[in-house]
Design a protein around this motif. Structure first.
Motif, short mmCIF file in Angstrom:
data_model
loop_
_atom_site.label_atom_id
_atom_site.label_comp_id
_atom_site.label_asym_id
_atom_site.label_seq_id
_atom_site.Cartn_x
_atom_site.Cartn_y
_atom_site.Cartn_z
N ALA A 185 0.81 -1.21 0.00
CA ALA A 185 0.00 0.00 0.00
C ALA A 185 0.85 1.26 0.00
O ALA A 185 0.56 2.22 -0.72
CB ALA A 185 -0.94 0.00 1.21
N ILE A 186 1.94 1.29 0.81
CA ILE A 186 2.77 2.51 0.86
C ILE A 186 3.47 2.74 -0.48
O ILE A 186 3.62 3.87 -0.93
CB ILE A 186 3.79 2.45 2.02
CG1 ILE A 186 4.60 3.75 2.09
CG2 ILE A 186 4.72 1.27 1.88
CD1 ILE A 186 3.78 5.00 2.30
N ASN A 187 3.86 1.66 -1.15
CA ASN A 187 4.49 1.82 -2.47
C ASN A 187 3.48 2.32 -3.50
O ASN A 187 3.84 3.10 -4.40
CB ASN A 187 5.13 0.50 -2.92
CG ASN A 187 6.49 0.30 -2.31
OD1 ASN A 187 7.46 0.94 -2.70
ND2 ASN A 187 6.58 -0.59 -1.33
N ALA A 196 5.70 -2.34 -5.58
CA ALA A 196 4.49 -2.95 -5.04
C ALA A 196 4.33 -4.37 -5.58
O ALA A 196 3.99 -5.31 -4.83
CB ALA A 196 3.27 -2.10 -5.39
N HIS A 197 4.58 -4.55 -6.89
CA HIS A 197 4.52 -5.89 -7.48
C HIS A 197 5.58 -6.81 -6.86
O HIS A 197 5.32 -8.00 -6.63
CB HIS A 197 4.72 -5.80 -8.99
CG HIS A 197 3.46 -5.57 -9.74
ND1 HIS A 197 2.51 -6.56 -9.92
CD2 HIS A 197 2.97 -4.47 -10.35
CE1 HIS A 197 1.49 -6.08 -10.62
NE2 HIS A 197 1.74 -4.80 -10.89
N ASP A 198 6.77 -6.26 -6.59
CA ASP A 198 7.83 -7.07 -5.98
C ASP A 198 7.40 -7.62 -4.63
O ASP A 198 7.65 -8.80 -4.31
CB ASP A 198 9.11 -6.24 -5.83
CG ASP A 198 9.76 -5.92 -7.17
OD1 ASP A 198 9.41 -6.59 -8.17
OD2 ASP A 198 10.60 -5.00 -7.24
N TRP A 199 6.76 -6.78 -3.82
CA TRP A 199 6.31 -7.24 -2.50
C TRP A 199 5.20 -8.28 -2.62
O TRP A 199 5.12 -9.22 -1.83
CB TRP A 199 5.85 -6.06 -1.65
CG TRP A 199 6.96 -5.25 -1.11
CD1 TRP A 199 7.36 -4.00 -1.50
CD2 TRP A 199 7.87 -5.64 -0.06
NE1 TRP A 199 8.44 -3.60 -0.78
CE2 TRP A 199 8.78 -4.57 0.12
CE3 TRP A 199 7.99 -6.77 0.73
CZ2 TRP A 199 9.79 -4.61 1.06
CZ3 TRP A 199 9.00 -6.81 1.68
CH2 TRP A 199 9.89 -5.76 1.84
N PRO A 214 -4.57 -6.88 -1.97
CA PRO A 214 -3.36 -6.24 -2.52
C PRO A 214 -3.45 -6.01 -4.03
O PRO A 214 -2.94 -5.01 -4.54
CB PRO A 214 -2.24 -7.22 -2.16
CG PRO A 214 -2.91 -8.51 -1.88
CD PRO A 214 -4.25 -8.17 -1.34
N TYR A 215 -4.11 -6.93 -4.76
CA TYR A 215 -4.30 -6.72 -6.19
C TYR A 215 -5.17 -5.49 -6.43
O TYR A 215 -4.89 -4.67 -7.32
CB TYR A 215 -4.96 -7.96 -6.82
CG TYR A 215 -4.08 -9.18 -6.86
CD1 TYR A 215 -3.15 -9.35 -7.87
CD2 TYR A 215 -4.19 -10.17 -5.89
CE1 TYR A 215 -2.34 -10.50 -7.91
CE2 TYR A 215 -3.39 -11.31 -5.92
CZ TYR A 215 -2.46 -11.45 -6.93
OH TYR A 215 -1.66 -12.57 -6.96
N ARG A 216 -6.22 -5.37 -5.63
CA ARG A 216 -7.11 -4.23 -5.78
C ARG A 216 -6.40 -2.91 -5.45
O ARG A 216 -6.64 -1.88 -6.09
CB ARG A 216 -8.33 -4.42 -4.88
CG ARG A 216 -9.35 -3.29 -5.02
CD ARG A 216 -10.62 -3.60 -4.27
NE ARG A 216 -10.42 -3.72 -2.84
CZ ARG A 216 -10.71 -4.79 -2.12
NH1 ARG A 216 -11.19 -5.88 -2.71
NH2 ARG A 216 -10.52 -4.81 -0.81
N THR A 217 -5.53 -2.96 -4.44
CA THR A 217 -4.79 -1.75 -4.06
C THR A 217 -3.94 -1.26 -5.22
O THR A 217 -3.91 -0.06 -5.53
CB THR A 217 -3.90 -2.05 -2.83
OG1 THR A 217 -4.72 -2.45 -1.75
CG2 THR A 217 -3.10 -0.82 -2.45
N ILE A 218 -3.23 -2.19 -5.87
CA ILE A 218 -2.40 -1.80 -7.01
C ILE A 218 -3.27 -1.33 -8.17
O ILE A 218 -2.96 -0.33 -8.84
CB ILE A 218 -1.50 -2.98 -7.44
CG1 ILE A 218 -0.59 -3.40 -6.28
CG2 ILE A 218 -0.67 -2.60 -8.66
CD1 ILE A 218 0.24 -4.64 -6.56
N THR A 266 -15.00 -1.83 -9.42
CA THR A 266 -15.06 -0.36 -9.40
C THR A 266 -13.71 0.25 -9.74
O THR A 266 -13.62 1.23 -10.49
CB THR A 266 -15.52 0.14 -8.02
OG1 THR A 266 -16.80 -0.44 -7.71
CG2 THR A 266 -15.65 1.65 -8.00
N SER A 267 -12.63 -0.34 -9.22
CA SER A 267 -11.29 0.18 -9.49
C SER A 267 -10.95 0.06 -10.97
O SER A 267 -10.37 0.99 -11.57
CB SER A 267 -10.25 -0.58 -8.65
OG SER A 267 -10.48 -0.39 -7.28
#
Length: 782
Positions: A185-187, A196-199, A214-218, A266-267
């Protein structure tokens, strides 16, 4: 302390610690020590006079280096000699941290400071949930501040979270999916999508089956950046593929996710709508219908916003009609989107229709939107007459706020009169806006009169916000007596005095030149005594520092006052874990400089330089760089020449404006330390383009003359002409014209060289005259 001793060879000893200095100072002194102290005091007075006359420094006025024995503050000595507390058990420290972490409302700064102070041995007693809560606090506060427009996530936030993660790793605390989600999320907040993908990959490699979160966050991060549309599409395809393969866990159980959820849809719709790809949006909506997932009003508003942006108001109105036919009820966001479009396209007729439709549903548009309308506010009241009675006062309040945004205080009073004429009962919010408007208009007396008139009947009771406004207004206008009356009345009504109220009082006292520091200290101490305790913020400390600086410029601070200032500076970090901004550091340095307390001023200065806010600090100093000069002067007055050079070395790091006076003071410090080579490096660095500190504007003719005098004094004549040539070239290249050089400066410099007994001085004088005649013929002395 920043004490420097000069060796007989002219070299500087390394800085000694306080304990070594105390041992030296506490040794028995000879009988003639008093005479030496008197001589030192006289020398210090001469040094102060020398600082004032810096522009006229010459060979004769540059005193020889002196050895200074530092003065010891008995209170500082007592604190240094106090016995140290025995270290606590690591498990006990960890237990205390865990208990406070989950019960107290820590901010990101406080969480980080408390965690960083835990000894490494305590980390082994933390659990994964404690690490996750620590990460969430550090990231969450930054995110919350960004939503209020006062801060944005920074690389410093990320580096702190990574340090927590590494500490947990060293303590063999195994990260779980929530740990990785915070780092993802911070990335995303910082738009570091690759990291973010690396984490996310590290989570999978560890054997943790991620949820869709996490997928939705990205994906949501991609939707905010137009250039990342292709990345959003690839991730969308990856999500559906992994759900089909059973590689994504459910949100609330260990079972696998069987379908994409509404928030993820929605994203993705937001990404395609923002790009104007509405054919794909229609396909996604059909896919949702087949999966049995009904879009909510948020998703449909996302589509509406995209249509208005790309196809205009008519397309938006058609979508809004289709939404209503499909059973969706337009909300405040829907009408705000449509009204924004009508204002942009100047469709007055549609504005009327939309305002009427909003009023029929008791929806009041926000103040910032009302401010954009070309309509008269009284026309708006007429158009939205269908509002229910309980909502009409809210419309008046919005229109009043809109008028305040435009600084139209006359219109504010007209709206209040209109409200009364139409028998609309005002509420506390109405009068809060009224008092705020009166105070911003400078009508304090009218505000106080209105306060008595409105609340004396007892029909309405002022709330804490109204008291806060009145206290702040009285403080800004210097009415300290009435300010404290409102504060006491607020407490008598049983209302808690909040941190903003205390800050307003302290800010007022800091500007009250006829006041005394007793009121400041009592008010600050009261914040600690009241129940519940009011936690000071950065603004609180800045106001305290400002008050002390104001009084320190008028008189010398007493011992108790200086101790109070020192204590509160320390408490900002050690007790309250305040997230410091640039203004905090500026005011802290200023307060200690005005108080003539060099050790404290240098401590604040060093803290400022180490802070990640250093790039913002420069803005405060650039507006008033004389404060930085005062700090260098204070160091020289105390014969702390090493401290003066430390300030100079950070001058350009702070991006302060070029001031020749600063270079003069740095050269003076070099001379007193017997370090002419350091002075040569300073000047060459400022004039050489290949140096990082290149800034020829620092070196004017007075600096050049002082440099020549210093080199002559220290018999380093060979270092004069190369710098003169370099100065001429650098200033000409930087400024586009030859540097300003006066005939009097040339004449005095040549006379000084010819009057020197060194055998090569006369030759340097002639070479200097030749250079001046070639480049500055108009100022060649006759």
């Amino acid at each position: 302390m920043y004490c420097q001793a000069i060796r007989n060879t002219g070299q500087i000893e390394q800085r000694r610690g306080l304990s070594e200095l105390y041992k030296r100072m506490t040794k028995p002194q000879p009988e003639d020590a008093k005479d030496k102290d008197v001589a030192k005091d006289k020398a210090a007075v001469k040094d102060k006079e020398a600082v004032k006359d810096m522009p006229q420094l010459s060979i004769s006025s540059i005193p020889k280096p002196k050895i200074r024995v530092p003065r010891i503050d008995p209170n500082t000595m007592a604190r240094a000699q106090a016995p140290k507390e025995l270290p606590k058990d690591p498990k006990l420290l960890a237990d205390e941290y865990i208990a406070d972490l989950h019960s107290a409302n820590w901010g990101g700064e406080e969480t980080w400071v408390r965690f960083s102070r835990l000894p490494q041995k305590s980390h082994a007693f933390l659990r994964d949930i404690d690490i996750n809560c620590t990460l969430a606090n550090i990231r969450g506060t930054e995110r919350a501040l960004s939503r209020r427009g006062r801060s944005t996530p920074t690389s410093n936030t990320l580096s702190r979270m990574l340090e927590v993660f590494e500490a947990a790793k060293l303590a063999n605390i195994v990260p779980d999916r929530y740990t990785y989600q915070e780092l993802i999320a911070i990335n995303v907040d910082l738009l570091n999508f690759n990291y973010a993908h690396d984490w996310l990959e590290k989570m999978v490699v560890q054997g943790i089956k991620p949820t869709i979160r996490p997928y939705r966050t990205i994906l949501k991060g991609y939707s905010t950046v137009s250039s990342e549309l292709d990345s959003a599409r690839r991730l969308w395809h990856e999500i559906k593929t992994k759900i089909a393969a059973g590689l994504i866990a459910g949100e609330k159980s260990d079972e696998v996710a069987t379908t994409v959820d509404l928030l993820t849809y929605t994203s993705y719709v937001a990404a395609e709508s923002k790009a104007g790809n509405f054919a794909l949006v229609v396909g996604v909506l059909e896919e949702m219908d087949q999966a049995g997932i009904k879009p909510d009003i948020t998703l449909r508003n996302t589509v509406l916003d995209g249509l208005v942006r790309h196809k205009g108001l008519d397309a938006g109105l058609q979508e809004a009609e289709l939404m209503e036919q499909s059973g969706y009820e337009l909300n405040g966001y829907s009408y705000t989107t449509l009204l924004n479009a009508t204002i942009k396209e100047q469709r007055d007729e549609e504005i009327h229709k939309l305002l009427e439709a909003a009023a029929a549903k008791n929806i009041v548009p926000p103040a910032y939107l009302m401010q954009k309308l070309t309509l008269n506010p009284f026309d708006v009241l007429s158009i939205m007459a269908k509002l229910e009675a309980s909502h009409k006062v809210r419309l008046y309040n919005v229109l009043i706020e809109s008028a305040m945004r435009g600084n139209d205080f006359t219109q504010v009073l007209q709206l209040i009169d209109h409200l009364k004429q139409n028998n609309v009962p005002a509420n506390v919010v109405t009068y809060t806006l009224l008092f705020d408007a009166l105070n911003k208009a400078g009508r304090l007396d009218q505000a106080k009169s209105m306060f008595t008139k409105v609340f004396s009947s007892g029909e309405l009771t002022p709330d804490a916000h109204i008291y806060s406004i009145m206290i702040d207004a009285c403080g800004r206008h210097g009415d300290v007596k009435t300010m404290f009356w409102f504060k006491n009345e607020m407490q008598r009504q049983g209302l808690a005095v909040s941190e903003p109220v205390y800050n307003s009082i302290l800010s007022a006292l800091s500007q009250w030149r006829n006041g005394n520091l007793q009121a400041v200290m009592v008010t600050a101490s009261e914040m600690e005594r009241v129940k519940p305790t009011v936690k000071p913020t950065c603004r609180t400390f800045s106001a305290i520092f400002a008050a002390f600086a104001t009084q320190a410029q008028r008189r010398r601070l007493g011992l108790g006052e200086l101790e109070f200032l020192q204590t509160w500076y320390a408490m900002a970090t050690d007790k309250y874990y305040v997230a410091k901004d640039s203004y905090y550091y500026f005011m802290a340095v200023n307060a200690f400089v005005c108080a003539q307390s060099l050790p404290d001023a240098m401590t604040a200065f060093s803290d400022m330089v180490r802070s990640h806010k250093v790039s913002h600090v420069s803005g405060k100093f650039m507006k008033n760089p004389v404060r930085m000069l005062d700090l260098i002067k204070l160091a020289i007055e105390h014969q702390e020449y090493g401290a003066a050079l430390e300030i100079w070395n950070n001058w350009q790091r702070l991006r302060l404006p070029p001031i020749s006076k600063a270079v003069e003071l740095a050269l003076f410090a070099c001379d007193q330390m017997g370090q002419p080579t350091v002075a040569i490096n300073i000047i060459r660095g400022l004039l050489s383009m290949d140096e990082d500190v290149y800034c020829p504007q620092f070196v004017d003719e007075s600096v050049l003359a002082l440099y020549i005098a210093m080199m002559t004094k220290h018999s380093m004549l060979d270092a004069i002409m190369p710098v003169v040539h370099l100065w001429t070239t650098a200033i000409t290249a930087e400024c586009g014209s030859e540097p300003v050089l006066s005939e009097s400066t040339v004449a005095k410099t040549v006379a000084m060289l010819r009057g020197n007994s060194h055998p090569g001085a006369a030759a340097i004088a002639n070479e200097l005259l030749t250079h001046v005649d070639a480049h500055f013929p108009d100022v060649t002395p006759v």
